[in-house]
Write a protein that holds these residues in place. Structure first.
Motif, mmCIF file in Angstrom:
data_model
loop_
_atom_site.group_PDB
_atom_site.id
_atom_site.type_symbol
_atom_site.label_atom_id
_atom_site.label_comp_id
_atom_site.label_asym_id
_atom_site.label_seq_id
_atom_site.Cartn_x
_atom_site.Cartn_y
_atom_site.Cartn_z
ATOM 1 N N ALA A 12 47.899 41.763 49.252
ATOM 2 C CA ALA A 12 48.778 41.005 50.153
ATOM 3 C C ALA A 12 50.063 40.579 49.451
ATOM 4 N N LYS A 13 50.004 40.491 48.140
ATOM 5 C CA LYS A 13 51.176 40.106 47.343
ATOM 6 C C LYS A 13 51.781 41.331 46.647
ATOM 7 N N ASN A 14 51.508 42.513 47.213
ATOM 8 C CA ASN A 14 52.015 43.781 46.681
ATOM 9 C C ASN A 14 51.569 44.035 45.248
ATOM 10 N N GLY A 15 50.376 43.574 44.905
ATOM 11 C CA GLY A 15 49.829 43.783 43.572
ATOM 12 C C GLY A 15 49.149 45.127 43.432
ATOM 13 N N TYR A 16 48.752 45.412 42.223
ATOM 14 C CA TYR A 16 48.128 46.673 41.839
ATOM 15 C C TYR A 16 46.677 46.393 41.494
ATOM 16 N N VAL A 17 45.764 47.100 42.129
ATOM 17 C CA VAL A 17 44.337 46.859 41.946
ATOM 18 C C VAL A 17 43.711 48.005 41.150
ATOM 19 N N ILE A 18 43.078 47.633 40.059
ATOM 20 C CA ILE A 18 42.350 48.586 39.227
ATOM 21 C C ILE A 18 40.863 48.298 39.400
ATOM 22 N N ALA A 19 40.104 49.319 39.727
ATOM 23 C CA ALA A 19 38.655 49.171 39.864
ATOM 24 C C ALA A 19 37.954 49.964 38.770
ATOM 25 N N GLN A 20 36.876 49.409 38.278
ATOM 26 C CA GLN A 20 36.078 50.094 37.259
ATOM 27 C C GLN A 20 35.203 51.144 37.922
ATOM 28 N N ASP A 21 35.090 52.305 37.289
ATOM 29 C CA ASP A 21 34.289 53.383 37.863
ATOM 30 C C ASP A 21 32.786 53.096 37.763
ATOM 31 N N GLU A 22 32.042 53.804 38.573
ATOM 32 C CA GLU A 22 30.592 53.581 38.656
ATOM 33 C C GLU A 22 29.877 53.894 37.343
ATOM 34 N N ASP A 23 30.309 54.928 36.655
ATOM 35 C CA ASP A 23 29.609 55.361 35.443
ATOM 36 C C ASP A 23 29.620 54.320 34.325
ATOM 37 N N THR A 24 30.653 53.465 34.288
ATOM 38 C CA THR A 24 30.739 52.482 33.207
ATOM 39 C C THR A 24 30.413 51.065 33.650
ATOM 40 N N CYS A 25 30.046 50.893 34.910
ATOM 41 C CA CYS A 25 29.697 49.559 35.431
ATOM 42 C C CYS A 25 28.226 49.233 35.181
ATOM 43 N N VAL A 26 27.976 47.979 34.869
ATOM 44 C CA VAL A 26 26.601 47.496 34.819
ATOM 45 C C VAL A 26 26.152 47.198 36.244
ATOM 46 N N VAL A 27 27.010 46.529 36.992
ATOM 47 C CA VAL A 27 26.759 46.237 38.401
ATOM 48 C C VAL A 27 27.953 46.781 39.176
ATOM 49 N N TYR A 28 27.725 47.723 40.055
ATOM 50 C CA TYR A 28 28.811 48.439 40.726
ATOM 51 C C TYR A 28 29.161 47.866 42.101
#
Length: 75
Positions: A12-28
């Motif tokens: 909403a504030k024109n930010g950039y969202v980075i998400a962690q991939d499934e392979d390296t997540c403990v909880v996805y």
């Protein structure tokens, strides 16, 4: 829900969202919700997120950061 709410606020504030991939997540759960809703600008393994942030901030050549020395809340 927390991850999605945070991503919506960032977008909403024109930010950039980075998400962690499934392979390296403990909880996805949170990254998956953000990715499934197409709120993530990029999906990366954990060990590439710091590099991406540095690239976005144009700091790659100006800052040397020891791997895993920056803690960031990632949704």
């Amino acid at each position: 829900n927390d991850g999605m709410a945070g991503a919506k606020d960032v977008k909403a504030k024109n930010g950039y969202v980075i998400a962690q991939d499934e392979d390296t997540c403990v909880v996805y759960g949170m990254p998956r919700a953000v990715i499934d809703a197409n709120m993530a600008d990029i999906v990366l393994p954990l060990d590439k997120i710091t590099e991406e942030i540095m690239k976005i901030l144009n700091l790659k050549d100006k800052l040397q950061v020891k791997k895993d020395s920056i803690n960031i809340i990632i949704h």
